[in-house]
Design a protein around this motif. Structure first.
Motif, PDB file in Angstrom:
ATOM      1  N   GLU A  75      21.226  39.895  49.729  1.00  0.00           N
ATOM      2  CA  GLU A  75      22.512  40.187  50.361  1.00  0.00           C
ATOM      3  C   GLU A  75      23.592  39.224  49.867  1.00  0.00           C
ATOM      4  OE1 GLU A  75      24.340  40.688  54.892  1.00  0.00           O
ATOM      5  OE2 GLU A  75      22.214  40.252  54.587  1.00  0.00           O
ATOM      6  N   ILE A  76      23.254  37.937  49.718  1.00  0.00           N
ATOM      7  CA  ILE A  76      24.206  36.936  49.217  1.00  0.00           C
ATOM      8  C   ILE A  76      24.630  37.269  47.796  1.00  0.00           C
ATOM      9  CG2 ILE A  76      24.403  34.514  48.490  1.00  0.00           C
ATOM     10  CD1 ILE A  76      22.656  33.817  50.956  1.00  0.00           C
ATOM     11  N   ASN A  77      23.656  37.659  46.945  1.00  0.00           N
ATOM     12  CA  ASN A  77      23.978  38.014  45.560  1.00  0.00           C
ATOM     13  C   ASN A  77      24.900  39.226  45.492  1.00  0.00           C
ATOM     14  OD1 ASN A  77      22.431  35.940  44.474  1.00  0.00           O
ATOM     15  ND2 ASN A  77      20.568  37.184  44.397  1.00  0.00           N
ATOM     16  N   THR A  78      24.638  40.195  46.383  1.00  0.00           N
ATOM     17  CA  THR A  78      25.499  41.390  46.434  1.00  0.00           C
ATOM     18  C   THR A  78      26.918  41.023  46.855  1.00  0.00           C
ATOM     19  OG1 THR A  78      23.589  42.755  47.030  1.00  0.00           O
ATOM     20  CG2 THR A  78      25.757  43.686  47.454  1.00  0.00           C
ATOM     21  N   LEU A  79      27.041  40.172  47.877  1.00  0.00           N
ATOM     22  CA  LEU A  79      28.360  39.750  48.356  1.00  0.00           C
ATOM     23  C   LEU A  79      29.102  38.936  47.297  1.00  0.00           C
ATOM     24  CD1 LEU A  79      27.453  38.772  52.037  1.00  0.00           C
ATOM     25  CD2 LEU A  79      28.832  40.719  51.298  1.00  0.00           C
ATOM     26  N   ARG A  80      28.360  38.100  46.564  1.00  0.00           N
ATOM     27  CA  ARG A  80      28.988  37.323  45.493  1.00  0.00           C
ATOM     28  C   ARG A  80      29.559  38.241  44.412  1.00  0.00           C
ATOM     29  NH1 ARG A  80      24.491  32.496  44.739  1.00  0.00           N
ATOM     30  NH2 ARG A  80      25.365  31.063  46.308  1.00  0.00           N
ATOM     31  N   LYS A  81      28.791  39.283  44.092  1.00  0.00           N
ATOM     32  CA  LYS A  81      29.256  40.233  43.077  1.00  0.00           C
ATOM     33  C   LYS A  81      30.496  40.978  43.566  1.00  0.00           C
ATOM     34  CE  LYS A  81      27.541  43.864  39.988  1.00  0.00           C
ATOM     35  NZ  LYS A  81      28.767  44.665  40.091  1.00  0.00           N
ATOM     36  N   GLN A  82      30.454  41.382  44.847  1.00  0.00           N
ATOM     37  CA  GLN A  82      31.606  42.090  45.415  1.00  0.00           C
ATOM     38  C   GLN A  82      32.836  41.195  45.444  1.00  0.00           C
ATOM     39  OE1 GLN A  82      30.293  43.496  49.233  1.00  0.00           O
ATOM     40  NE2 GLN A  82      29.090  45.192  48.373  1.00  0.00           N
ATOM     41  N   LEU A  83      32.633  39.908  45.798  1.00  0.00           N
ATOM     42  CA  LEU A  83      33.750  38.956  45.836  1.00  0.00           C
ATOM     43  C   LEU A  83      34.337  38.750  44.447  1.00  0.00           C
ATOM     44  CD1 LEU A  83      35.427  36.928  47.469  1.00  0.00           C
ATOM     45  CD2 LEU A  83      33.665  35.211  47.006  1.00  0.00           C
ATOM     46  N   ALA A  84      33.431  38.654  43.445  1.00  0.00           N
ATOM     47  CA  ALA A  84      33.901  38.484  42.070  1.00  0.00           C
ATOM     48  C   ALA A  84      34.684  39.711  41.610  1.00  0.00           C
ATOM     49  CB  ALA A  84      32.716  38.235  41.147  1.00  0.00           C
ATOM     50  N   ASP A  85      34.200  40.907  41.986  1.00  0.00           N
ATOM     51  CA  ASP A  85      34.904  42.143  41.628  1.00  0.00           C
ATOM     52  C   ASP A  85      36.276  42.202  42.307  1.00  0.00           C
ATOM     53  OD1 ASP A  85      32.787  42.877  40.093  1.00  0.00           O
ATOM     54  OD2 ASP A  85      31.890  44.209  41.597  1.00  0.00           O
ATOM     55  N   PHE A  86      36.293  41.774  43.591  1.00  0.00           N
ATOM     56  CA  PHE A  86      37.527  41.867  44.380  1.00  0.00           C
ATOM     57  C   PHE A  86      38.577  40.878  43.872  1.00  0.00           C
ATOM     58  CE2 PHE A  86      40.285  41.396  48.072  1.00  0.00           C
ATOM     59  CZ  PHE A  86      40.432  42.717  48.480  1.00  0.00           C
ATOM     60  N   SER A  87      38.122  39.670  43.520  1.00  0.00           N
ATOM     61  CA  SER A  87      39.069  38.630  43.099  1.00  0.00           C
ATOM     62  C   SER A  87      39.381  38.691  41.604  1.00  0.00           C
ATOM     63  CB  SER A  87      38.509  37.248  43.445  1.00  0.00           C
ATOM     64  OG  SER A  87      37.313  37.003  42.720  1.00  0.00           O
ATOM     65  N   GLY A  88      38.528  39.352  40.839  1.00  0.00           N
ATOM     66  CA  GLY A  88      38.737  39.412  39.398  1.00  0.00           C
ATOM     67  C   GLY A  88      38.313  38.154  38.677  1.00  0.00           C
ATOM     68  N   SER A  89      37.601  37.259  39.358  1.00  0.00           N
ATOM     69  CA  SER A  89      37.221  35.978  38.760  1.00  0.00           C
ATOM     70  C   SER A  89      36.185  36.126  37.657  1.00  0.00           C
ATOM     71  CB  SER A  89      36.654  35.050  39.855  1.00  0.00           C
ATOM     72  OG  SER A  89      35.505  35.627  40.454  1.00  0.00           O
ATOM     73  N   ASP A  90      35.532  37.291  37.607  1.00  0.00           N
ATOM     74  CA  ASP A  90      34.500  37.459  36.581  1.00  0.00           C
ATOM     75  C   ASP A  90      35.074  37.886  35.232  1.00  0.00           C
ATOM     76  OD1 ASP A  90      35.275  39.874  37.601  1.00  0.00           O
ATOM     77  OD2 ASP A  90      33.299  40.823  37.399  1.00  0.00           O
ATOM     78  N   TRP A  91      36.349  38.292  35.204  1.00  0.00           N
ATOM     79  CA  TRP A  91      36.897  38.706  33.909  1.00  0.00           C
ATOM     80  C   TRP A  91      38.204  37.999  33.547  1.00  0.00           C
ATOM     81  CZ3 TRP A  91      41.718  41.043  34.040  1.00  0.00           C
ATOM     82  CH2 TRP A  91      42.131  41.561  35.274  1.00  0.00           C
ATOM     83  N   ILE A 103      50.254  48.615  28.351  1.00  0.00           N
ATOM     84  CA  ILE A 103      49.797  47.508  29.213  1.00  0.00           C
ATOM     85  C   ILE A 103      48.902  48.041  30.322  1.00  0.00           C
ATOM     86  CG2 ILE A 103      50.532  45.738  30.848  1.00  0.00           C
ATOM     87  CD1 ILE A 103      53.094  45.433  29.115  1.00  0.00           C
ATOM     88  N   VAL A 104      49.319  49.165  30.957  1.00  0.00           N
ATOM     89  CA  VAL A 104      48.542  49.750  32.063  1.00  0.00           C
ATOM     90  C   VAL A 104      47.153  50.180  31.584  1.00  0.00           C
ATOM     91  CG1 VAL A 104      48.392  51.711  33.659  1.00  0.00           C
ATOM     92  CG2 VAL A 104      50.545  50.463  33.418  1.00  0.00           C
ATOM     93  N   LYS A 105      47.098  50.848  30.437  1.00  0.00           N
ATOM     94  CA  LYS A 105      45.797  51.293  29.908  1.00  0.00           C
ATOM     95  C   LYS A 105      44.876  50.106  29.624  1.00  0.00           C
ATOM     96  CE  LYS A 105      47.298  55.643  27.774  1.00  0.00           C
ATOM     97  NZ  LYS A 105      47.512  56.373  26.506  1.00  0.00           N
ATOM     98  N   TRP A 106      45.460  49.047  29.052  1.00  0.00           N
ATOM     99  CA  TRP A 106      44.654  47.855  28.716  1.00  0.00           C
ATOM    100  C   TRP A 106      44.116  47.188  29.994  1.00  0.00           C
ATOM    101  CZ3 TRP A 106      45.444  42.525  29.519  1.00  0.00           C
ATOM    102  CH2 TRP A 106      44.573  41.684  28.803  1.00  0.00           C
ATOM    103  N   LEU A 107      44.979  47.080  31.027  1.00  0.00           N
ATOM    104  CA  LEU A 107      44.553  46.465  32.284  1.00  0.00           C
ATOM    105  C   LEU A 107      43.503  47.308  33.003  1.00  0.00           C
ATOM    106  CD1 LEU A 107      47.982  45.122  33.614  1.00  0.00           C
ATOM    107  CD2 LEU A 107      45.981  43.750  32.978  1.00  0.00           C
ATOM    108  N   LYS A 108      43.655  48.636  32.950  1.00  0.00           N
ATOM    109  CA  LYS A 108      42.660  49.519  33.557  1.00  0.00           C
ATOM    110  C   LYS A 108      41.294  49.352  32.885  1.00  0.00           C
ATOM    111  CE  LYS A 108      45.669  53.179  35.365  1.00  0.00           C
ATOM    112  NZ  LYS A 108      46.081  54.602  35.250  1.00  0.00           N
ATOM    113  N   ALA A 109      41.313  49.213  31.569  1.00  0.00           N
ATOM    114  CA  ALA A 109      40.049  49.017  30.841  1.00  0.00           C
ATOM    115  C   ALA A 109      39.417  47.674  31.202  1.00  0.00           C
ATOM    116  CB  ALA A 109      40.311  49.099  29.338  1.00  0.00           C
ATOM    117  N   LYS A 110      40.264  46.640  31.387  1.00  0.00           N
ATOM    118  CA  LYS A 110      39.745  45.316  31.706  1.00  0.00           C
ATOM    119  C   LYS A 110      39.186  45.235  33.126  1.00  0.00           C
ATOM    120  CE  LYS A 110      40.069  42.585  28.168  1.00  0.00           C
ATOM    121  NZ  LYS A 110      38.871  41.872  27.674  1.00  0.00           N
ATOM    122  N   THR A 111      39.910  45.839  34.066  1.00  0.00           N
ATOM    123  CA  THR A 111      39.495  45.748  35.477  1.00  0.00           C
ATOM    124  C   THR A 111      38.472  46.812  35.856  1.00  0.00           C
ATOM    125  OG1 THR A 111      41.334  47.173  36.190  1.00  0.00           O
ATOM    126  CG2 THR A 111      41.710  44.778  36.170  1.00  0.00           C
ATOM    127  N   GLY A 112      38.402  47.899  35.092  1.00  0.00           N
ATOM    128  CA  GLY A 112      37.505  48.976  35.441  1.00  0.00           C
ATOM    129  C   GLY A 112      38.027  49.820  36.582  1.00  0.00           C
TER     130      GLY A 112
END
Length: 452
Positions: free
Chosen positions: A362-378, A434-443
């Motif tokens: 559960e902690i690993n899942t929450l960490r992944k969700q937090l990283a996705d939400f904050s964008g810190s992973d990319w 710019i929008v297309k590039w950001l969409k590709a980066k953020t998913g």
């Protein structure tokens, strides 16, 4: 007929290419000399054995698996045991006498050393590593047999590797001897007999495996000029082998029967003693007494249900077994409290371990969700370098996620906003890029761009 011959040819080719032991076989005399050199227990070998016994006894006393493994690696006990198997395979009566003598000396010194240690140690609690060496199972027999085969094959080939230390650990000759010493030191005859029983079984099957390996690899038998002496030596070897194997076969037969009995009893408990609102707190299966003791907690199981279960024992080949059921603690019955405590602690540990595993997931899942939400992973230094090359007009980039509530449908969506600060306002073409590039980066295909 031709197809059958072709199959035989292919099988023979496969065997010769992959399974033929003679391909990398060591010089036969070197193998025999290597085993002979490990047979003698005098001077250095004997002192090493004494030190290994002390180390194994310490490991058993403090319940340290790592220390016990270290002692098994040091111990030279395999030498005389493999020597017995080699002597039978080569018809070498002199080697057999030396091997058996060394085996008895090694056994005596090991048990004596362990007895001395356990007589003076202040730690007299019976640990799980000690208890594990008091009741051999059929698996111990298989381990000894296969381990012995691995040992003789490794010694007889050029690529010896680390097989012998592995065999010493797997067959575990030293711990049973130390446990036998513990039995003598504490006056517990059952511990002594059980541990010595395990040691004897292991020794016999390692010797048997060595003999099988020697004969399969066609080692040269010892030749006698005097045929009468050769016949006498063979007779001695046969009688000693029969005298050794008969008790081993009998003991192994009992081990097999007990293993089947334990398996049938556990199957019976799992299938027939599961009642609604009742739980098995403790179980004790006795092969010698032909008895199954079970402690229930929860809703009381009726006498009719217990009688019906007793009647179905015959369906599990347990017809002569007595079923004893305890319910509650107020009936004056003799219940093994220590066993119950052990079962409760085992259940607690198992449930705690399961819960910890679930929490980690559960902690690993929450960490992944937090990283996705904050964008810190990319978002990072590399992204800034890409921006300089692709969009040099951008000075800063901020990315965040926000919740959007639709008033009419009460639907909540997650939106990604990208806020850029530019030196000059980008035209529509640059903005789309710019929008297309950001969409590709953020998913995120629904990203919204805000230009300041």
């Amino acid at each position: 007929m031709e197809l059958g011959n072709k199959r035989k040819f292919l099988l023979r080719k496969f065997f010769n290419e992959y399974l033929d032991l003679n391909r990398s076989k060591e010089d036969e005399q070197l193998t025999v000399d290597a085993i002979r050199s490990g047979v003698e227990f005098k001077g250095t070998n004997l002192w090493v054995l004494i030190f290994a016994t002390f180390i194994a006894s310490l490991g058993l006393n403090v319940n340290s698996t790592a220390v016990i493994i270290g002692a098994m690696l040091i111990s030279p006990l395999m030498g005389p045991i493999m020597g017995v198997g080699l002597s039978i395979g080569l018809n070498d009566f002199e080697l057999m006498k030396r091997s058996l003598k060394s085996y008895l000396v090694a056994t005596l010194f090991s048990v004596t050393t362990a007895t001395i240690y356990f007589s003076f140690t202040p730690l007299d609690e019976v640990q799980s590593e000690l208890l594990a060496r008091t009741s051999p199972t059929i698996y111990d027999v298989f381990i000894a047999l296969v381990g012995g085969l691995a040992g003789i094959v490794a010694l007889a080939t050029k690529e010896k590797g680390n097989v012998i230390p592995g065999v010493a650990i797997a067959t575990a000759l030293m711990p049973p001897l130390c446990t036998a010493g513990f039995g003598i030191a504490t006056g517990n005859l059952l511990y002594f007999l059980g541990a010595f029983y395990l040691y004897f079984i292991n020794s016999v099957f390692i010797s048997l495996a060595t003999y099988i390996g020697v004969r399969v690899m066609h080692f040269q038998r010892k030749q006698f000029v005097d045929k009468a002496r050769e016949k006498l030596v063979k007779r001695y070897i046969i009688w000693i082998t029969i005298g050794t194997m008969c008790p081993a076969v009998y003991l192994t037969y009992n081990i097999v029967r007990e293993t089947f009995y334990q398996s049938a009893a556990n199957h019976f408990i799992a299938e027939e003693l599961q009642f609604p609102d009742s739980q098995i707190l403790s179980r004790e299966i006795s092969y010698d007494k032909r008895e199954i003791k079970v402690v229930f907690v929860g809703k009381e199981v009726s006498k009719d249900q217990i009688a019906a279960a007793q009647h179905r024992l015959a369906d599990y080949n347990l017809s002569k077994t007595n079923l004893v059921v305890f319910q509650g603690m107020g009936d004056g019955s003799a219940v093994d409290i220590s066993n119950i405590k052990s079962m409760v602690m085992e259940d607690f540990y198992r449930n705690s371990e399961k819960r910890l595993k679930e929490q980690d997931e559960e902690i690993n899942t929450l960490r992944k969700q937090l990283a996705d939400f904050s964008g810190s992973d990319w978002m990072g230094k590399q992204l800034g370098q890409e921006l300089k090359v692709l969009f040099p007009e951008i000075k800063t980039l901020s990315v965040s996620k926000s919740l959007r509530l639709s008033v009419d449908s009460s639907r909540i969506d997650t939106l990604t906003y990208a806020i850029i600060d530019c030196q000059r306002v980008p035209d529509s073409k640059s903005r789309d890029k710019i929008v297309k590039w950001l969409k590709a980066k953020t998913g995120d295909a629904h990203l919204q761009l805000i230009v300041e």
